[in-house]
Design a protein around this motif. Structure first.
Motif, PDB file in Angstrom:
ATOM      1  N   ILE A 273      19.405 119.854  82.403  1.00 21.47           N
ATOM      2  CA  ILE A 273      19.110 121.264  82.108  1.00 21.47           C
ATOM      3  C   ILE A 273      18.462 121.955  83.301  1.00 21.47           C
ATOM      4  O   ILE A 273      17.665 121.370  84.033  1.00 21.47           O
ATOM      5  CB  ILE A 273      18.241 121.400  80.837  1.00 21.47           C
ATOM      6  CG1 ILE A 273      18.336 122.824  80.310  1.00 21.47           C
ATOM      7  CG2 ILE A 273      16.814 120.970  81.088  1.00 21.47           C
ATOM      8  CD1 ILE A 273      17.953 122.970  78.868  1.00 21.47           C
ATOM      9  N   SER A 274      18.852 123.223  83.493  1.00 22.74           N
ATOM     10  CA  SER A 274      18.275 124.014  84.585  1.00 22.74           C
ATOM     11  C   SER A 274      17.942 125.418  84.077  1.00 22.74           C
ATOM     12  O   SER A 274      18.491 125.887  83.090  1.00 22.74           O
ATOM     13  CB  SER A 274      19.242 124.090  85.770  1.00 22.74           C
ATOM     14  OG  SER A 274      20.439 124.730  85.368  1.00 22.74           O
ATOM     15  N   ASP A 275      17.044 126.071  84.800  1.00 24.37           N
ATOM     16  CA  ASP A 275      16.573 127.404  84.445  1.00 24.37           C
ATOM     17  C   ASP A 275      17.486 128.447  85.084  1.00 24.37           C
ATOM     18  O   ASP A 275      17.508 128.593  86.302  1.00 24.37           O
ATOM     19  CB  ASP A 275      15.127 127.573  84.928  1.00 24.37           C
ATOM     20  CG  ASP A 275      14.492 128.860  84.449  1.00 24.37           C
ATOM     21  OD1 ASP A 275      15.214 129.749  83.957  1.00 24.37           O
ATOM     22  OD2 ASP A 275      13.255 128.974  84.569  1.00 24.37           O
ATOM     23  N   ASN A 276      18.231 129.171  84.279  1.00 27.32           N
ATOM     24  CA  ASN A 276      19.145 130.204  84.789  1.00 27.32           C
ATOM     25  C   ASN A 276      18.402 131.398  85.371  1.00 27.32           C
ATOM     26  O   ASN A 276      18.956 132.133  86.189  1.00 27.32           O
ATOM     27  CB  ASN A 276      20.077 130.689  83.679  1.00 27.32           C
ATOM     28  CG  ASN A 276      20.994 129.611  83.180  1.00 27.32           C
ATOM     29  OD1 ASN A 276      21.288 128.653  83.886  1.00 27.32           O
ATOM     30  ND2 ASN A 276      21.453 129.751  81.955  1.00 27.32           N
ATOM     31  N   ASN A 277      17.154 131.600  84.958  1.00 23.74           N
ATOM     32  CA  ASN A 277      16.385 132.752  85.411  1.00 23.74           C
ATOM     33  C   ASN A 277      15.895 132.615  86.855  1.00 23.74           C
ATOM     34  O   ASN A 277      15.449 133.588  87.445  1.00 23.74           O
ATOM     35  CB  ASN A 277      15.202 133.001  84.474  1.00 23.74           C
ATOM     36  CG  ASN A 277      15.664 133.376  83.081  1.00 23.74           C
ATOM     37  OD1 ASN A 277      16.540 134.201  82.918  1.00 23.74           O
ATOM     38  ND2 ASN A 277      15.094 132.738  82.082  1.00 23.74           N
ATOM     39  N   GLU A 278      15.970 131.403  87.417  1.00 29.35           N
ATOM     40  CA  GLU A 278      15.558 131.233  88.818  1.00 29.35           C
ATOM     41  C   GLU A 278      16.528 131.940  89.759  1.00 29.35           C
ATOM     42  O   GLU A 278      16.124 132.527  90.752  1.00 29.35           O
ATOM     43  CB  GLU A 278      15.459 129.752  89.161  1.00 29.35           C
ATOM     44  CG  GLU A 278      14.255 129.087  88.541  1.00 29.35           C
ATOM     45  CD  GLU A 278      14.160 127.607  88.877  1.00 29.35           C
ATOM     46  OE1 GLU A 278      14.992 127.102  89.659  1.00 29.35           O
ATOM     47  OE2 GLU A 278      13.242 126.953  88.353  1.00 29.35           O
TER      48      GLU A 278
ATOM     49  N   LYS B 100       6.080 130.469  78.988  1.00 31.40           N
ATOM     50  CA  LYS B 100       6.460 129.695  77.795  1.00 31.40           C
ATOM     51  C   LYS B 100       7.855 129.087  77.959  1.00 31.40           C
ATOM     52  O   LYS B 100       8.108 127.973  77.508  1.00 31.40           O
ATOM     53  CB  LYS B 100       6.387 130.566  76.533  1.00 31.40           C
ATOM     54  CG  LYS B 100       4.975 131.008  76.205  1.00 31.40           C
ATOM     55  CD  LYS B 100       4.063 129.801  76.038  1.00 31.40           C
ATOM     56  CE  LYS B 100       2.634 130.175  75.833  1.00 31.40           C
ATOM     57  NZ  LYS B 100       1.745 129.020  75.791  1.00 31.40           N
ATOM     58  N   GLU B 101       8.761 129.807  78.606  1.00 26.92           N
ATOM     59  CA  GLU B 101      10.098 129.262  78.862  1.00 26.92           C
ATOM     60  C   GLU B 101      10.021 128.030  79.755  1.00 26.92           C
ATOM     61  O   GLU B 101      10.699 127.030  79.499  1.00 26.92           O
ATOM     62  CB  GLU B 101      10.995 130.316  79.524  1.00 26.92           C
ATOM     63  CG  GLU B 101      11.503 131.359  78.579  1.00 26.92           C
ATOM     64  CD  GLU B 101      12.335 132.429  79.269  1.00 26.92           C
ATOM     65  OE1 GLU B 101      12.625 132.302  80.479  1.00 26.92           O
ATOM     66  OE2 GLU B 101      12.698 133.401  78.590  1.00 26.92           O
TER      67      GLU B 101
ATOM     68  N   GLU C  56      24.707 126.274  76.859  1.00 33.31           N
ATOM     69  CA  GLU C  56      23.765 127.307  77.266  1.00 33.31           C
ATOM     70  C   GLU C  56      22.713 127.424  76.166  1.00 33.31           C
ATOM     71  O   GLU C  56      23.034 127.367  74.979  1.00 33.31           O
ATOM     72  CB  GLU C  56      24.468 128.640  77.495  1.00 33.31           C
ATOM     73  CG  GLU C  56      25.356 128.602  78.722  1.00 33.31           C
ATOM     74  CD  GLU C  56      26.087 129.902  78.980  1.00 33.31           C
ATOM     75  OE1 GLU C  56      26.307 130.199  80.159  1.00 33.31           O
ATOM     76  OE2 GLU C  56      26.445 130.608  78.010  1.00 33.31           O
ATOM     77  N   HIS C  57      21.465 127.584  76.592  1.00 32.02           N
ATOM     78  CA  HIS C  57      20.327 127.574  75.677  1.00 32.02           C
ATOM     79  C   HIS C  57      19.536 128.872  75.831  1.00 32.02           C
ATOM     80  O   HIS C  57      19.330 129.344  76.949  1.00 32.02           O
ATOM     81  CB  HIS C  57      19.377 126.415  76.003  1.00 32.02           C
ATOM     82  CG  HIS C  57      20.059 125.095  76.188  1.00 32.02           C
ATOM     83  ND1 HIS C  57      20.091 124.141  75.200  1.00 32.02           N
ATOM     84  CD2 HIS C  57      20.725 124.566  77.245  1.00 32.02           C
ATOM     85  CE1 HIS C  57      20.736 123.075  75.649  1.00 32.02           C
ATOM     86  NE2 HIS C  57      21.132 123.309  76.877  1.00 32.02           N
TER      87      HIS C  57
ATOM     88  N   SER D 249      20.824 126.229  81.101  1.00 31.66           N
ATOM     89  CA  SER D 249      22.151 125.637  80.930  1.00 31.66           C
ATOM     90  C   SER D 249      22.068 124.156  81.270  1.00 31.66           C
ATOM     91  O   SER D 249      21.232 123.722  82.056  1.00 31.66           O
ATOM     92  CB  SER D 249      23.192 126.343  81.802  1.00 31.66           C
ATOM     93  OG  SER D 249      22.816 126.304  83.145  1.00 31.66           O
ATOM     94  N   SER D 250      22.963 123.380  80.627  1.00 26.72           N
ATOM     95  CA  SER D 250      22.998 121.940  80.873  1.00 26.72           C
ATOM     96  C   SER D 250      24.444 121.454  80.761  1.00 26.72           C
ATOM     97  O   SER D 250      25.275 122.099  80.123  1.00 26.72           O
ATOM     98  CB  SER D 250      22.111 121.190  79.873  1.00 26.72           C
ATOM     99  OG  SER D 250      22.598 121.374  78.557  1.00 26.72           O
TER     100      SER D 250
END
Length: 176
Positions: A60-65, A45-46, A84-85, A75-76
Motif C-alpha cells: 500500500i502507498s499514499d496517493n496524496n504524496e 489520521k490518514e 484503491e482505498h 492504493s495497493s
C-alpha cells in the motif's frame, strides 16, 4: 449646517462599511484556518491509518504524496489485485449512530464505479469510536440497496449542502 451634517453621516456610513469589511475579512480568515486545521488533522489520521493497513496490504502507498487531490487516499497491488482505498476519520461517532449510515461524497461514488468497471477494487474505511468499518463497491447496480443518495454539509466550515452517499450500517464490515 446641513452640509456638515451630511458629511458627518457619510463619514459614519463609511466607518460602518469598513467595520463590516474588516469583520468579513476576520470571518474568512477564521474559516480558512479551520479548514487548514481540519485538513492537517485529516492528513495526520490518514498517515496513522496507512500504517495499520500495511499489515493487511504490504504494498500500500499514499496517493496524496504525489497528488494532494488524489481521488482515493491509498492504493495497493498485492497478489495481482489492484485496490484503491479511501479513509474517513469519524472518531466522534459510532458506526451505527445515524439511521442513514455513514457518508462520503457522491462524486467519489462515480469515480469508484468507473474504476470497478476497469477491474480495480474499491474500499472505503470509516474509523469510528466503536472501531473501524469498511464497505467495498463491487457492482453499483447489484449494490444499489446498500446505499442512499442525499445531501449534507460540513457545518464546522459553513459548507453548502452537497450530494453525498450514505452507506447503510448493515452492509458495513468490521475491519481491524
Amino acid at each position: 449646517m446641513k452640509t456638515t451634517n451630511y458629511k458627518t453621516q457619510l463619514g459614519i456610513m463609511e466607518q460602518q462599511r469598513q467595520k463590516k469589511r474588516q469583520q468579513r475579512k476576520r470571518e474568512q480568515e477564521i474559516k480558512r484556518k479551520k479548514i487548514a486545521d481540519l485538513v492537517a488533522y485529516g492528513k495526520e489520521k490518514e498517515k496513522q491509518f496507512l500504517d495499520k493497513l500495511k499489515s493487511t496490504y504490504p504494498s500500500i502507498s499514499d496517493n496524496n504524496e504525489d497528488n494532494e487531490f488524489a481521488s482515493m487516499d491509498f492504493s495497493s497491488c498485492d497478489d495481482g489485485k489492484f485496490i484503491e482505498h479511501e479513509y474517513k476519520h469519524r472518531i466522534k461517532y459510532r458506526h451505527d449512530q445515524f439511521v442513514e449510515g455513514l457518508m462520503f461524497d457522491r462524486s467519489k461514488l462515480r469515480y469508484m464505479d468507473y474504476r470497478v468497471r476497469q477491474g480495480v477494487r474499491q474500499i472505503i474505511y470509516w474509523q469510528c469510536s466503536d472501531g473501524c468499518y469498511c464497505w467495498e463497491l463491487t457492482d453499483i447496480d447489484k449494490q444499489s440497496d446498500e446505499f442512499t443518495i442525499s445531501t449534507n454539509s460540513n457545518t464546522q466550515i459553513n459548507q453548502e449542502p452537497k450530494p453525498v452517499v450514505y452507506v447503510k450500517t448493515k452492509y458495513m464490515k468490521k475491519f481491524l
